[in-house]
Scaffold this motif. Structure first.
Motif, short mmCIF file in Angstrom:
data_model
loop_
_atom_site.label_atom_id
_atom_site.label_comp_id
_atom_site.label_asym_id
_atom_site.label_seq_id
_atom_site.Cartn_x
_atom_site.Cartn_y
_atom_site.Cartn_z
N ALA A 33 42.90 17.17 42.74
CA ALA A 33 42.82 16.88 44.17
C ALA A 33 43.46 15.54 44.53
N GLU A 75 55.31 44.09 46.21
CA GLU A 75 54.54 43.25 47.13
C GLU A 75 55.04 41.82 47.01
N PHE A 122 54.46 37.63 48.15
CA PHE A 122 53.59 36.57 48.67
C PHE A 122 54.45 35.36 49.06
N ALA A 147 41.91 35.31 41.23
CA ALA A 147 42.41 34.32 40.27
C ALA A 147 42.47 32.94 40.93
N ASN A 148 42.90 32.92 42.20
CA ASN A 148 42.98 31.65 42.91
C ASN A 148 41.59 31.03 43.13
N ALA A 149 40.62 31.85 43.45
CA ALA A 149 39.26 31.32 43.66
C ALA A 149 38.74 30.69 42.37
N VAL A 157 46.59 21.50 48.82
CA VAL A 157 46.76 20.67 47.60
C VAL A 157 45.51 19.84 47.27
N LYS A 158 44.56 19.77 48.21
CA LYS A 158 43.32 19.03 47.94
C LYS A 158 42.23 19.90 47.32
N THR A 159 42.38 21.22 47.44
CA THR A 159 41.33 22.11 46.93
C THR A 159 41.84 23.17 45.96
N GLY A 160 43.16 23.40 45.94
CA GLY A 160 43.73 24.47 45.12
C GLY A 160 43.60 25.85 45.71
N ARG A 161 43.08 25.94 46.93
CA ARG A 161 42.83 27.25 47.54
C ARG A 161 44.03 27.77 48.32
N ILE A 176 46.62 44.22 43.93
CA ILE A 176 47.30 42.99 43.51
C ILE A 176 46.84 41.81 44.37
N LYS A 177 46.73 42.04 45.68
CA LYS A 177 46.31 40.95 46.58
C LYS A 177 44.91 40.46 46.22
N GLU A 188 43.49 40.72 43.28
CA GLU A 188 43.58 40.06 41.97
C GLU A 188 44.08 38.62 42.11
N VAL A 189 45.13 38.45 42.93
CA VAL A 189 45.68 37.10 43.14
C VAL A 189 44.63 36.21 43.79
N GLU A 190 43.94 36.73 44.78
CA GLU A 190 42.94 35.91 45.49
C GLU A 190 41.75 35.58 44.57
N TYR A 207 40.58 29.36 39.98
CA TYR A 207 41.35 28.12 39.77
C TYR A 207 40.81 27.00 40.66
N ALA A 208 40.57 27.30 41.93
CA ALA A 208 40.10 26.29 42.87
C ALA A 208 38.68 25.82 42.54
N PHE A 239 38.95 22.64 40.22
CA PHE A 239 40.17 21.93 40.58
C PHE A 239 40.16 20.47 40.11
N TYR A 260 47.77 28.92 39.94
CA TYR A 260 47.00 29.14 41.18
C TYR A 260 46.89 30.62 41.55
N ALA A 261 47.76 31.47 40.96
CA ALA A 261 47.69 32.91 41.27
C ALA A 261 47.38 33.77 40.05
#
Lengths: 193, 193
Positions: A22, B84, B86, A10-12, B174-178, A3-4, A6-8, A14-15, A18, B47-48
């Motif tokens: 910004a 889990e 976050f 998905a976040n990459a 908040v500037k990069t979405g990371r 899960i961790k 997967e979340v990371e 999204y970012a 972006f 973001y996730a």
């Protein structure tokens, strides 16, 4: 993949796209707030049409007007300028299916996840419980429409809530995605229905 | 169009194409929870990478581990099986820009929205304040990374939190979405970094 991971991942993604997000600033662009439940089926950005930057979203078990929710609401209006608040609870809420005594007993028996049986929630095993759960108010719900009305009323009457902020109350139907209005508006001096 | 009409119109469009979301069930399908801030710029589903039904989302001012947040977390694991958690706070959080004394003074002067001036938040007018704000802990933040570590630690040590649940801590930029990792995992017995 965990899960961790997967979340990371998905976040990459999204970012990586972006873009102009910004440049969003701290106060909500559309000047409103939604208080709603943590339920996984609810996505307030989708059910209410929010883009990033639009509105504050406060979520807890039940979407209840707890002291902590009111802390957030007061900060939202006093410092960040929201001018309208929506309280959105929902059908089939988990808070309908237990009460404080049940939760206290379950936690006293075990901290592990309970099983939902035809007789209700039951502990499958019983190591490491804690009686601390008996000292907590869990804010369960007996009647969903009444809970919305009571919560809107509590917020309306709170001494730190500016009387100019309208407060609307809804029950979201998890079978249709629709917001069904319960409290049309709770402005200063207007009766609740 | 009013905000209320905009929200209701967006909701009607969402409900019109609800599809198989009608069959989602109460427990989160992917078995995890995110505790994050109410900030308008944050969309945890985006973001996730969450779809409706995936995960619990708890939000308050700051994404803090308040008593009410812990109420929601314990319900999430004990009754609805999340495994889990976050904790996601963020850069440029409003909670960095005031303290309890400031908020108490501002609310004592007026319940209306304050103005952000070069000298900080100031009341533009002064009708109808309330001293009640002096009796509330607002859970402001002095150091963002430290707040994440402290909040993960508080949750980890809470007597009603099952030691098998890993708790991860992040600061969202908040500037990069990371999501930038602050606490890699806080499992039972593991030291926090």
């Amino acid at each position: 993949m965990s899960i961790k991971s997967e979340v990371e991942a998905a976040n990459a993604a999204y970012a990586a796209d972006f873009g102009e997000k910004a440049s969003l600033t701290l106060p909500p662009a559309r000047g409103f707030l939604i208080l709603t439940c943590m339920d996984a089926r609810l996505d307030p950005a989708k059910y209410a049409g929010l883009a990033e930057g639009d509105a504050h979203v406060v979520r807890n078990a039940g979407g209840r007007a707890t002291d902590d929710a009111i802390r957030s609401l007061v900060i939202s209006h006093k410092l960040l300028g929201t001018r309208e608040w929506f309280v959105v609870q929902h059908t089939d809420c988990g808070m309908l299916y237990f009460d404080d005594a049940t939760m206290g007993d379950l936690l006293a028996g075990s901290l592990e996840t309970a099983e939902l049986t035809p007789r209700g929630f039951e502990n499958a095993s019983s190591p490491g419980g804690s009686a601390e759960g008996r000292y907590i108010k869990w804010h369960t719900i007996a009647d969903q429409q009444r809970a919305v009305i009571e919560d809107v009323t509590r917020i309306r009457r709170h001494p730190l809530v500016d009387p100019v902020v309208p407060i609307y109350g809804y029950v979201y139907d998890v079978k249709t995605g629709r917001l069904n209005e319960i409290v049309a508006a709770s402005q200063a001096g207007q009766p609740l229905r």
